[in-house]
Design a protein around this motif. Structure first.
Motif, mmCIF file in Angstrom:
data_model
loop_
_atom_site.group_PDB
_atom_site.id
_atom_site.type_symbol
_atom_site.label_atom_id
_atom_site.label_comp_id
_atom_site.label_asym_id
_atom_site.label_seq_id
_atom_site.Cartn_x
_atom_site.Cartn_y
_atom_site.Cartn_z
ATOM 1 N N TYR A 57 6.276 -4.131 -0.158
ATOM 2 C CA TYR A 57 5.150 -4.661 0.625
ATOM 3 C C TYR A 57 3.835 -3.994 0.198
ATOM 4 O O TYR A 57 2.817 -4.663 0.023
ATOM 5 N N TRP A 93 2.821 -5.296 -3.159
ATOM 6 C CA TRP A 93 2.269 -6.646 -3.002
ATOM 7 C C TRP A 93 0.800 -6.571 -2.561
ATOM 8 O O TRP A 93 -0.041 -7.307 -3.064
ATOM 9 N N LYS A 94 0.511 -5.674 -1.623
ATOM 10 C CA LYS A 94 -0.867 -5.512 -1.171
ATOM 11 C C LYS A 94 -1.759 -4.998 -2.300
ATOM 12 O O LYS A 94 -2.903 -5.425 -2.435
ATOM 13 N N THR A 149 -2.305 -7.996 -4.863
ATOM 14 C CA THR A 149 -3.110 -9.108 -4.367
ATOM 15 C C THR A 149 -4.504 -8.677 -3.925
ATOM 16 O O THR A 149 -5.304 -9.528 -3.533
#
Length: 127
Positions: free
Chosen positions: A110, A113-114, A117
């Motif tokens: 997670y 992913w942050k 992106t």
């Protein structure tokens, strides 16, 4: 340690420093990837900007976390295969470790992913 790991680390650090130097802004503060003039910041906005990452730090953390996840995934797979090879007699410790390791792996994915992106990653939220 293999020399290729050192080379990849030096390249990632160099790219991060180059991006950080290129993206310096004069007279503008960055808050979570948006540009906000310094005259409009409140005390709360200034607290948020402390947890923001420079682009170079974001690249370094992405490369580091990606490598860490690969190694951690291998460890989880090895522990899982050991747990299954015992014929149902796996220890309670290994079972608990697998649950905790999988939860930590999910949190790291997670966070990666942050990072990828461009979403904000609060580094100092735990006060």
């Amino acid at each position: 340690m293999d020399l290729s790991y050192v080379i990849v680390g030096v390249i990632a650090l160099g790219v991060g420093v180059a991006i950080g130097q290129r993206r310096k802004r004069s007279g503008v503060d960055s808050v979570y990837g948006t540009q906000t003039p310094a005259t409009h910041q409140t005390g709360m906005d200034q607290d948020k900007s402390e947890g923001d990452m420079s682009p170079g730090m974001r690249v370094f953390m992405t490369v580091f976390l990606g490598g860490w996840l690969i190694a951690w995934s291998a460890g989880i797979l090895m522990a899982f295969s050991t747990f299954l090879s015992l014929g149902g007699g796996g220890s309670l410790f290994v079972g608990g470790w697998l649950i905790a390791a999988t939860a930590g792996w999910g949190w790291a994915v997670y966070t990666l992913w942050k990072l990828v992106t461009g979403r904000p990653v609060n580094l100092r939220r735990w006060h």
